[in-house]
Design a protein around this motif. Structure first.
Motif, mmCIF file in Angstrom:
data_model
loop_
_atom_site.group_PDB
_atom_site.id
_atom_site.type_symbol
_atom_site.label_atom_id
_atom_site.label_comp_id
_atom_site.label_asym_id
_atom_site.label_seq_id
_atom_site.Cartn_x
_atom_site.Cartn_y
_atom_site.Cartn_z
ATOM 1 N N LEU A 151 8.900 83.853 73.825
ATOM 2 C CA LEU A 151 9.548 83.068 74.922
ATOM 3 C C LEU A 151 9.273 83.657 76.297
ATOM 4 O O LEU A 151 9.040 82.945 77.269
ATOM 5 N N HIS A 152 9.298 85.013 76.326
ATOM 6 C CA HIS A 152 8.985 85.676 77.612
ATOM 7 C C HIS A 152 7.562 85.383 78.065
ATOM 8 O O HIS A 152 7.303 85.126 79.242
ATOM 9 N N GLN A 153 6.670 85.409 77.070
ATOM 10 C CA GLN A 153 5.258 85.131 77.394
ATOM 11 C C GLN A 153 5.113 83.699 77.938
ATOM 12 O O GLN A 153 4.406 83.440 78.924
ATOM 13 N N ILE A 154 5.798 82.801 77.208
ATOM 14 C CA ILE A 154 5.734 81.386 77.666
ATOM 15 C C ILE A 154 6.294 81.271 79.083
ATOM 16 O O ILE A 154 5.718 80.606 79.952
ATOM 17 N N LYS A 155 7.430 81.982 79.295
ATOM 18 C CA LYS A 155 8.037 81.933 80.636
ATOM 19 C C LYS A 155 7.072 82.442 81.699
ATOM 20 O O LYS A 155 6.910 81.843 82.778
ATOM 21 N N GLU A 156 6.432 83.575 81.343
ATOM 22 C CA GLU A 156 5.467 84.141 82.330
ATOM 23 C C GLU A 156 4.315 83.164 82.598
ATOM 24 O O GLU A 156 3.888 82.959 83.740
ATOM 25 N N ASN A 203 9.351 73.516 84.438
ATOM 26 C CA ASN A 203 10.711 74.101 84.360
ATOM 27 C C ASN A 203 11.491 73.501 83.195
ATOM 28 O O ASN A 203 12.157 74.201 82.420
ATOM 29 N N GLU A 204 11.379 72.146 83.127
ATOM 30 C CA GLU A 204 12.106 71.427 82.068
ATOM 31 C C GLU A 204 11.593 71.831 80.686
ATOM 32 O O GLU A 204 12.370 71.968 79.730
ATOM 33 N N LEU A 205 10.260 72.051 80.631
ATOM 34 C CA LEU A 205 9.639 72.448 79.362
ATOM 35 C C LEU A 205 10.264 73.759 78.857
ATOM 36 O O LEU A 205 10.667 73.873 77.687
ATOM 37 N N LEU A 206 10.347 74.685 79.782
ATOM 38 C CA LEU A 206 10.926 75.992 79.419
ATOM 39 C C LEU A 206 12.407 75.839 79.008
ATOM 40 O O LEU A 206 12.861 76.431 78.020
ATOM 41 N N THR A 207 13.109 74.990 79.777
ATOM 42 C CA THR A 207 14.529 74.740 79.496
ATOM 43 C C THR A 207 14.715 74.162 78.092
ATOM 44 O O THR A 207 15.591 74.601 77.322
ATOM 45 N N GLN A 208 13.860 73.176 77.756
ATOM 46 C CA GLN A 208 13.963 72.528 76.444
ATOM 47 C C GLN A 208 13.647 73.520 75.322
ATOM 48 O O GLN A 208 14.315 73.517 74.268
ATOM 49 N N LEU A 209 12.640 74.329 75.623
ATOM 50 C CA LEU A 209 12.283 75.325 74.587
ATOM 51 C C LEU A 209 13.433 76.302 74.377
ATOM 52 O O LEU A 209 13.806 76.630 73.232
ATOM 53 N N GLY A 219 -4.303 77.269 81.771
ATOM 54 C CA GLY A 219 -2.961 77.869 81.685
ATOM 55 C C GLY A 219 -2.070 77.094 80.740
ATOM 56 O O GLY A 219 -1.320 77.673 79.919
ATOM 57 N N MET A 220 -2.188 75.766 80.847
ATOM 58 C CA MET A 220 -1.324 74.904 80.032
ATOM 59 C C MET A 220 -1.694 75.002 78.561
ATOM 60 O O MET A 220 -0.830 74.942 77.681
ATOM 61 N N THR A 221 -2.985 75.181 78.302
ATOM 62 C CA THR A 221 -3.440 75.323 76.903
ATOM 63 C C THR A 221 -2.818 76.583 76.271
ATOM 64 O O THR A 221 -2.328 76.567 75.132
ATOM 65 N N LEU A 228 2.931 78.950 89.832
ATOM 66 C CA LEU A 228 2.325 79.593 91.001
ATOM 67 C C LEU A 228 0.987 78.939 91.360
ATOM 68 O O LEU A 228 0.700 78.644 92.519
ATOM 69 N N THR A 229 0.191 78.719 90.317
ATOM 70 C CA THR A 229 -1.120 78.075 90.532
ATOM 71 C C THR A 229 -0.926 76.684 91.135
ATOM 72 O O THR A 229 -1.623 76.281 92.086
ATOM 73 N N ALA A 230 0.054 75.964 90.562
ATOM 74 C CA ALA A 230 0.309 74.608 91.081
ATOM 75 C C ALA A 230 0.796 74.655 92.532
ATOM 76 O O ALA A 230 0.396 73.824 93.359
ATOM 77 N N SER A 231 1.651 75.686 92.806
ATOM 78 C CA SER A 231 2.139 75.818 94.187
ATOM 79 C C SER A 231 0.999 76.118 95.149
ATOM 80 O O SER A 231 0.941 75.589 96.276
#
Lengths: 126, 416
Positions: free
Chosen positions: B169-174, B71-77, B126-128, B181-184
């Motif tokens: 950015l949308h792609q990154i968000k998705e 979440n923070e990653l997306l926020t910072q971006l 996913g992270m890659t 979701l995977t982590a959850s």
């Protein structure tokens, strides 16, 4: 307290036998060989019964018992003898002694007679 | 009381044999070993579960951190992108600084998130992808900033407008949403696994406890039975001891009584012996006191007793006279030819009749013969003749008594 019996016989073996016999029956026994000792014991320690042989070395047992009777008039006595007497003689003897028993009498019978006499007579102090 | 009064032996019922005791001990030892084994299994399983629970806990913490950092990653971006746009629009230096700070923060976060996803292949993939897209966006922001430095804000604005939309950015968000979701999902899986482990631990502990309880109960039952058996055996031994003591006491009493009886018998025997000896001695005294020669003989004329006068007349010691046949010392002539010596004496004994004043011959030790006069008197015991007394008449008396009877005088050779 044990009853006291005085035995008079000049033969050591017979004295010992009679003493052992009556001591086994829980009586206190003094065994002497002659008249002097018998009189001494009778005066010092009155017996409840006197048993004497007829033929003593220095005296006639009947005479000894007669003298003891004067000292202890109520004490019963038994005369033991190897001689055989006529019924008349026995009758005379039994005026002096309480019982007359031949020496061939069994020990058990002697004890029985002694017990009977001890039941009847009590020692009397001289 | 006799041996028959001794109580019978106690039947051996309850007390176990030593072999049974050993078996009970082995059972208890086995139960204890099993109990220890169960405890060890419980500890082993519980420790393993704790370890797994700790690992699962770490993983959960890890995943939670990942979700937060994502979440923070997306926020910072978004912050870097927004401040970059604000700088290009306003030219404010602080916006540029904020943009650079956001970019630096983003880079740090990205490295952290990448390290968090290293353990999981799906998350890492996913992270890659996110990192690649984010790298593109970061590079774009930097290029815009560099253009502003080199060519001014207008050129930079034109490049920004040329970029057009917010697609990356949308792609990154998705992608980040997919990662979350995977982590959850992983978190849920871990939760379920934790629950199962907790259940397994509970079951293990309760099963172990139940098993231990049953083992302890079993051992308690065995111990109780063993104690009961020991008590019963102790009671039985006590009873047997009492019985034996009683038997010994009775036996001792019997022996004491037998011993007393034996002592009485010995006294009786000694008394009888002395009485007999006295009687024999007395009897001997009686015949010794007689002046005439006296023999006591059996029914067959064997000498059993003799007085000193006999010894004197025959010149024989007493031991040489006793048990000797009478005919060797006294001989009555036969009544006729062929008649036995002493036949008259034998007949008198058999008939139980006295035989008086019979002429006879006395044989001395040296074989000398003397004429004598003898009389025989049978001995009776309860009416039965058991022997006889033979008397050699006093020669003086004989002479005196028979002087007027015209009988032959006694032989002068009678007295040596």
């Amino acid at each position: 307290m044990k009853r006291h019996i005085l035995i008079i016989d000049d033969e050591e073996d017979i004295r010992s036998l009679l003493q052992a016999t009556f001591e086994r029956q829980d009586y206190r026994v003094t065994a002497v060989a002659n008249k002097q000792e018998a009189l001494k014991v009778a005066r010092a320690d009155a017996p409840a019964l006197i048993i004497s042989d007829l033929q003593l070395a220095d005296e006639d047992g009947l005479v000894v018992l007669a003298e003891l009777k004067q000292v202890l008039p109520l004490v019963p006595s038994i005369l033991l003898t190897g001689m055989l007497f006529t019924p008349k003689a026995i009758e005379t003897i039994e005026k002096t002694v309480s019982a007359y028993l031949p020496k061939t009498t069994r020990v058990a019978k002697i004890i029985q007679v002694a017990r009977t006499l001890l039941g009847a007579g009590e020692p009397v102090a001289p | 009381m006799s041996m028959a009064d001794i109580p019978p032996a106690v039947p051996n019922t309850a007390p176990p044999a030593p072999a049974d005791e050993g078996r009970t001990f082995r059972w208890i030892l086995t139960g204890f070993a099993l109990s220890c084994l169960v405890v060890l299994v419980m500890v082993f399983v519980a420790t393993g579960n704790l370890r797994q629970a700790e690992a699962a806990n770490d993983s959960v913490n890890h995943t939670q951190s990942l979700l937060l950092d994502a979440n923070e990653l997306l926020t910072q971006l978004y912050a870097a992108d927004t401040t970059m746009r604000a700088f290009i629009t306003t030219g404010a230096g602080r916006e540029r600084s904020a943009c650079r700070a956001a970019l630096n923060e983003f880079s740090d976060r990205l490295a952290g998130v990448q390290s968090l996803t290293r353990q999981d292949d799906a998350l890492q993939a996913g992270m890659t992808a996110i990192a690649r897209l984010a790298g593109q966006r970061v590079e774009f922001i930097r290029q815009v900033l560099l253009r502003e430095d080199a060519e001014g804000r207008a050129q930079a604005a034109r490049q920004l407008e040329a970029e057009g939309d917010w697609g990356v950015l949308h792609q990154i968000k998705e992608k980040i949403e997919v990662l979350k979701l995977t982590a959850s999902e992983e978190l849920g899986r871990r939760d379920r696994q934790n629950y199962r482990q907790a259940q397994t631990t509970r079951w293990t502990v309760w099963t172990g406890l139940s098993l231990n309880f049953m083992l302890l109960a079993g051992m308690a039952v065995l111990l109780r039975q063993d104690l009961a058996a020991r008590r019963a055996r102790a009671a039985s031994l006590q009873q047997e001891n009492s019985r034996l003591e009683q038997a010994v006491e009775l036996r001792t009493r019997d022996l004491r009584r037998a011993n007393e009886q034996l002592q009485d018998d010995l006294l009786e025997q000694a008394w009888a012996s002395q009485a007999l000896e006295h009687q024999l001695s007395y009897n001997q005294l009686i015949i010794n006191s007689v002046r005439e020669a006296v023999f006591v003989v059996t029914r067959v004329l064997h000498i059993t007793r003799a007085n000193p006068t006999v010894q004197h007349l025959t010149d024989r010691p007493l031991e040489d006279i006793i048990n000797r046949p009478l005919e060797q010392i006294i001989q009555l002539p036969g009544e006729g030819p062929g008649h036995a010596i002493n036949a008259q004496l034998l007949r008198a004994i058999n008939d139980g009749q006295d035989l008086r004043h019979q002429p006879a011959t006395l044989i001395s030790r040296t074989g000398q013969a003397f004429a004598v006069i003898v009389s025989l008197f049978p001995l009776r015991d309860s009416g039965k003749v058991v022997g006889a007394v033979i008397i050699i008449d006093d020669p003086l008396l004989y002479q005196h008594h028979h002087a007027n009877d015209h009988l032959p005088p006694p032989p002068p050779t009678l007295i040596k």
